[in-house]
Design a protein around this motif. Structure first.
Motif, mmCIF file in Angstrom:
data_model
loop_
_atom_site.group_PDB
_atom_site.id
_atom_site.type_symbol
_atom_site.label_atom_id
_atom_site.label_comp_id
_atom_site.label_asym_id
_atom_site.label_seq_id
_atom_site.Cartn_x
_atom_site.Cartn_y
_atom_site.Cartn_z
ATOM 1 N N VAL A 181 -14.221 -13.599 12.463
ATOM 2 C CA VAL A 181 -12.802 -13.702 12.876
ATOM 3 C C VAL A 181 -12.451 -11.900 12.775
ATOM 4 N N GLN A 182 -11.765 -11.590 13.873
ATOM 5 C CA GLN A 182 -11.438 -10.170 14.066
ATOM 6 C C GLN A 182 -9.958 -9.911 13.633
ATOM 7 N N LEU A 183 -9.668 -9.124 12.503
ATOM 8 C CA LEU A 183 -8.334 -9.025 12.043
ATOM 9 C C LEU A 183 -7.680 -7.986 12.231
ATOM 10 N N VAL A 184 -6.425 -7.933 12.749
ATOM 11 C CA VAL A 184 -5.863 -6.647 13.016
ATOM 12 C C VAL A 184 -4.414 -6.675 12.202
ATOM 13 N N GLU A 185 -4.091 -5.419 11.398
ATOM 14 C CA GLU A 185 -2.934 -5.371 10.493
ATOM 15 C C GLU A 185 -1.903 -4.592 11.306
ATOM 16 N N SER A 186 -0.688 -4.630 11.018
ATOM 17 C CA SER A 186 0.477 -3.868 11.298
ATOM 18 C C SER A 186 1.554 -4.045 10.423
ATOM 19 N N GLY A 187 2.409 -3.089 10.713
ATOM 20 C CA GLY A 187 3.712 -3.139 9.968
ATOM 21 C C GLY A 187 3.785 -2.264 8.760
ATOM 22 N N GLY A 188 2.767 -1.359 8.391
ATOM 23 C CA GLY A 188 2.922 -0.391 7.318
ATOM 24 C C GLY A 188 3.893 0.776 7.564
ATOM 25 N N GLY A 189 4.108 1.616 6.717
ATOM 26 C CA GLY A 189 4.933 2.813 6.925
ATOM 27 C C GLY A 189 5.067 3.327 5.574
ATOM 28 N N SER A 190 6.368 4.238 5.803
ATOM 29 C CA SER A 190 6.742 5.042 4.667
ATOM 30 C C SER A 190 8.279 4.690 4.309
ATOM 31 N N VAL A 191 8.391 4.195 3.192
ATOM 32 C CA VAL A 191 9.701 3.575 2.656
ATOM 33 C C VAL A 191 10.334 4.304 1.368
ATOM 34 N N GLN A 192 11.492 4.139 1.305
ATOM 35 C CA GLN A 192 11.891 4.867 -0.274
ATOM 36 C C GLN A 192 11.966 3.646 -1.155
ATOM 37 N N ASP A 193 11.774 4.374 -2.397
ATOM 38 C CA ASP A 193 11.857 2.967 -3.589
ATOM 39 C C ASP A 193 12.945 2.169 -3.437
ATOM 40 N N GLY A 194 12.639 0.935 -3.357
ATOM 41 C CA GLY A 194 13.599 -0.237 -3.399
ATOM 42 C C GLY A 194 13.605 -0.682 -2.014
ATOM 43 N N LEU A 234 3.160 -10.468 5.277
ATOM 44 C CA LEU A 234 3.427 -10.114 3.705
ATOM 45 C C LEU A 234 4.669 -9.433 3.874
ATOM 46 N N GLN A 235 5.785 -10.094 3.321
ATOM 47 C CA GLN A 235 7.205 -9.534 3.117
ATOM 48 C C GLN A 235 7.172 -8.879 1.930
ATOM 49 N N MET A 236 7.483 -7.558 1.766
ATOM 50 C CA MET A 236 7.179 -6.670 0.644
ATOM 51 C C MET A 236 8.660 -6.331 0.326
ATOM 52 N N ASN A 237 9.401 -6.587 -0.634
ATOM 53 C CA ASN A 237 10.455 -6.225 -0.912
ATOM 54 C C ASN A 237 10.816 -5.596 -2.295
ATOM 55 N N SER A 238 11.798 -4.784 -2.665
ATOM 56 C CA SER A 238 12.037 -3.976 -3.958
ATOM 57 C C SER A 238 10.658 -3.362 -4.114
ATOM 58 N N LEU A 239 10.376 -2.530 -3.012
ATOM 59 C CA LEU A 239 8.925 -1.706 -3.247
ATOM 60 C C LEU A 239 9.380 -0.625 -4.267
ATOM 61 N N LYS A 240 7.960 -0.392 -4.691
ATOM 62 C CA LYS A 240 8.105 0.767 -5.814
ATOM 63 C C LYS A 240 6.935 1.610 -5.527
ATOM 64 N N GLN A 282 -1.331 1.671 6.092
ATOM 65 C CA GLN A 282 -0.888 2.342 4.819
ATOM 66 C C GLN A 282 0.515 2.012 4.616
ATOM 67 N N VAL A 283 0.741 1.751 3.402
ATOM 68 C CA VAL A 283 2.121 1.675 2.750
ATOM 69 C C VAL A 283 2.384 2.876 1.930
ATOM 70 N N THR A 313 2.281 1.851 -3.502
ATOM 71 C CA THR A 313 1.613 2.924 -2.354
ATOM 72 C C THR A 313 0.122 2.779 -2.236
ATOM 73 N N ALA A 314 -0.434 2.255 -1.313
ATOM 74 C CA ALA A 314 -1.699 1.962 -0.943
ATOM 75 C C ALA A 314 -2.273 1.713 0.593
ATOM 76 N N MET A 315 -3.254 1.622 0.704
ATOM 77 C CA MET A 315 -3.973 1.039 1.965
ATOM 78 C C MET A 315 -3.866 -0.400 1.680
ATOM 79 N N TYR A 316 -3.325 -1.111 2.605
ATOM 80 C CA TYR A 316 -3.124 -2.739 2.721
ATOM 81 C C TYR A 316 -4.095 -3.496 3.506
ATOM 82 N N TYR A 317 -4.975 -4.082 3.213
ATOM 83 C CA TYR A 317 -5.839 -4.991 4.192
ATOM 84 C C TYR A 317 -5.744 -6.270 4.111
ATOM 85 N N CYS A 318 -5.960 -6.935 5.307
ATOM 86 C CA CYS A 318 -6.001 -8.025 5.283
ATOM 87 C C CYS A 318 -7.294 -8.781 5.461
#
Length: 124
Positions: free
Chosen positions: A1-14, A80-86, A120-121, A90-95
């Motif tokens: 299975v070939q997996l491709v992630e997307s959606g990472g980026g830089s956001v502010q706290d919260g 993966l819906q991520m709310n209230s980020l802290k 990357q998040v 911050t990390a590299m997220y892998y599926c």
């Protein structure tokens, strides 16, 4: 299975982000799909997982109540819906995809057979 992630980026706290993991080849039916993250200088950490057959979900204590994992079988995609980020999120997220994982083994990165390239998040 070939997996491709997307959606990472830089956001502010919260802030919020939604990561996507698409299976470009093969299918993840009847698999355990996990999101594993790795911060610089730290070991990989299981964040969340979902059994695509039965829909059971698992979360690390550090993200419960803030992250939600879901699937769209028609699109062969897991989210993966991520709310209230802290900042500590911050990390590299892998599926990753694995089989026969349980409530006790899903956080273990060695149990997964297929991995995406990571996204990357960064939370500041």
């Amino acid at each position: 299975v070939q997996l491709v992630e997307s959606g990472g980026g830089s956001v502010q706290d919260g802030g919020s982000l939604r990561l996507s993991c698409a299976a470009r080849t093969g299918t993840f039916r009847s698999a355990c799909m996990g999101w594993i993250r790795q911060a610089p200088g730290k070991e990989r950490e299981g964040v969340a997982a979902i059994h695509t057959g039965g829909g059971n979900t698992y979360y690390a204590d550090s993200v419960k109540g803030r992250f939600t994992i879901s699937q769209d079988n028609a699109k062969n995609t897991v989210y993966l819906q991520m709310n209230s980020l802290k900042p500590e999120d911050t990390a590299m997220y892998y599926c990753a995809a694995g089989f026969h994982l349980s409530s006790s083994t899903w956080p273990l990165s060695g149990m997964y057979n297929s991995w995406g390239q990571g996204t990357q998040v960064t939370v500041s």
